[in-house]
Design a protein around this motif. Structure first.
Motif, mmCIF file in Angstrom:
data_model
loop_
_atom_site.group_PDB
_atom_site.id
_atom_site.type_symbol
_atom_site.label_atom_id
_atom_site.label_comp_id
_atom_site.label_asym_id
_atom_site.label_seq_id
_atom_site.Cartn_x
_atom_site.Cartn_y
_atom_site.Cartn_z
ATOM 1 N N ARG A 142 0.821 -1.203 0.000
ATOM 2 C CA ARG A 142 0.000 0.000 0.000
ATOM 3 C C ARG A 142 0.862 1.263 0.000
ATOM 4 N NH1 ARG A 142 -5.373 -0.743 1.291
ATOM 5 N NH2 ARG A 142 -5.489 1.402 2.025
ATOM 6 N N TRP A 164 0.911 4.278 -2.861
ATOM 7 C CA TRP A 164 0.707 5.705 -2.599
ATOM 8 C C TRP A 164 1.840 6.541 -3.200
ATOM 9 C CZ3 TRP A 164 -3.508 8.121 -1.645
ATOM 10 C CH2 TRP A 164 -4.544 7.539 -0.899
ATOM 11 N N ALA A 187 0.822 10.977 -10.903
ATOM 12 C CA ALA A 187 -0.100 12.101 -11.066
ATOM 13 C C ALA A 187 0.671 13.380 -11.397
ATOM 14 C CB ALA A 187 -0.931 12.286 -9.801
ATOM 15 N N LEU A 191 -5.418 0.643 -4.705
ATOM 16 C CA LEU A 191 -5.527 0.992 -3.290
ATOM 17 C C LEU A 191 -6.950 0.775 -2.776
ATOM 18 C CD1 LEU A 191 -3.339 4.223 -3.240
ATOM 19 C CD2 LEU A 191 -2.972 2.213 -1.806
ATOM 20 N N GLY A 192 -7.918 1.038 -3.636
ATOM 21 C CA GLY A 192 -9.306 0.878 -3.236
ATOM 22 C C GLY A 192 -9.708 -0.557 -2.991
ATOM 23 N N LYS A 238 -8.770 -2.113 -15.217
ATOM 24 C CA LYS A 238 -7.469 -1.511 -15.509
ATOM 25 C C LYS A 238 -6.919 -1.997 -16.844
ATOM 26 C CE LYS A 238 -5.562 -2.603 -11.541
ATOM 27 N NZ LYS A 238 -4.516 -2.669 -10.514
ATOM 28 N N LEU A 249 1.447 6.514 -6.936
ATOM 29 C CA LEU A 249 0.310 7.356 -7.329
ATOM 30 C C LEU A 249 0.720 8.823 -7.387
ATOM 31 C CD1 LEU A 249 -2.688 7.917 -7.863
ATOM 32 C CD2 LEU A 249 -3.082 7.782 -5.394
ATOM 33 N N ALA A 288 -1.761 6.381 -12.758
ATOM 34 C CA ALA A 288 -2.239 7.020 -11.533
ATOM 35 C C ALA A 288 -3.647 6.523 -11.189
ATOM 36 C CB ALA A 288 -2.238 8.539 -11.698
ATOM 37 N N ALA A 289 -4.499 6.429 -12.211
ATOM 38 C CA ALA A 289 -5.849 5.913 -11.987
ATOM 39 C C ALA A 289 -5.810 4.453 -11.551
ATOM 40 C CB ALA A 289 -6.677 6.060 -13.266
ATOM 41 N N ASN A 290 -4.928 3.674 -12.157
ATOM 42 C CA ASN A 290 -4.817 2.262 -11.806
ATOM 43 C C ASN A 290 -4.323 2.061 -10.383
ATOM 44 O OD1 ASN A 290 -5.739 1.429 -14.286
ATOM 45 N ND2 ASN A 290 -3.697 1.170 -15.170
ATOM 46 N N TYR A 291 -3.357 2.891 -9.959
ATOM 47 C CA TYR A 291 -2.862 2.784 -8.595
ATOM 48 C C TYR A 291 -3.970 3.135 -7.601
ATOM 49 C CZ TYR A 291 1.742 2.712 -10.827
ATOM 50 O OH TYR A 291 2.814 2.401 -11.607
ATOM 51 N N ALA A 292 -4.774 4.136 -7.944
ATOM 52 C CA ALA A 292 -5.880 4.519 -7.069
ATOM 53 C C ALA A 292 -6.884 3.372 -6.939
ATOM 54 C CB ALA A 292 -6.574 5.767 -7.617
#
Length: 216
Positions: A20, A24, A31, A67-68, A84, A27, A60-64
């Protein structure tokens, strides 16, 4: 049950604090690089830089998303990986279309901008790829993150080489060729992720059916 143990082990791995924390950091880097490289790509009229910037945005979207779903059941992480993979493939198609369109415009990109920004992006993505290397053999969700980082590092190196080619030849073809290669990498990576995610969804359904029979 072996299948259940596998699912639990995969879930624990995806919720690892190191995993995790790495996401972060990745990400934030991606970004920031998306915003900077997109501005530079438009200013330099470079399709390769713009393609690379879109990769940063997609990552960046994939990392977010990763994390979710970290810590969730394998089926949810596999579904996230499907999203993804599809996103990565669509971004690759977009880059391919814009590159083909740029062939007709004939505008010459600025090699100095390409080279400088490409080197900065290579350092950023190289650091992220090294950080995520230990997670490359995980589930489809983890593997998707590694594939994205690996593709970006390769793409950054190609942008630097394209800048040298534009400078040496005085034509836009090195920039366009690299953008086309990056589009192919995105499409190929998306297909790999989708295939593994579908296989994991199939295994998850099998385990669920087996558990249902035992309860009957």
């Amino acid at each position: 049950m072996a299948g259940c143990d596998d699912c639990c082990a995969a879930t624990n791995a995806s919720n690892d604090r190191r995993w995790r924390r790495a996401l972060w950091i990745a990400l934030g880097i991606n970004a920031g690089m998306f915003a900077g490289e997109m501005v530079a790509g438009l200013a330099a009229n470079s399709q390769a830089l713009q393609a690379d910037a879109l990769d940063f945005f997609g990552d960046a979207a994939n990392y977010a998303i990763s994390l979710g779903v970290a810590g969730m059941a394998l089926v949810w992480r596999a579904r996230a990986a499907l999203v993804k993979g599809a996103t990565l493939g669509l971004l690759g198609l977009y880059v391919l279309v814009t590159t083909i369109w740029a062939v007709w415009s004939g505008a010459l990109p600025e090699a100095e901008w390409m080279g400088g920004v490409g080197l900065l992006a290579l350092v950023a993505n190289g650091a992220v790829a090294l950080m995520l290397y230990r997670f490359r053999a995980g589930d489809a969700n983890m593997r998707s993150v590694w594939i994205c980082s690996r593709n970006d590092a390769i793409g950054n190196l190609a942008v630097v080489l394209a800048a040298a080619g534009v400078f040496g030849t005085g034509t836009a073809w090195p920039d366009l060729i690299v953008a086309g290669i990056m589009a192919a990498l995105g499409i190929s990576g998306g297909v790999q992720i989708v295939r593994q995610a579908r296989a994991e969804l199939g295994r998850s359904r099998t385990v669920t059916m087996q558990q249902g029979r035992q309860l009957m």
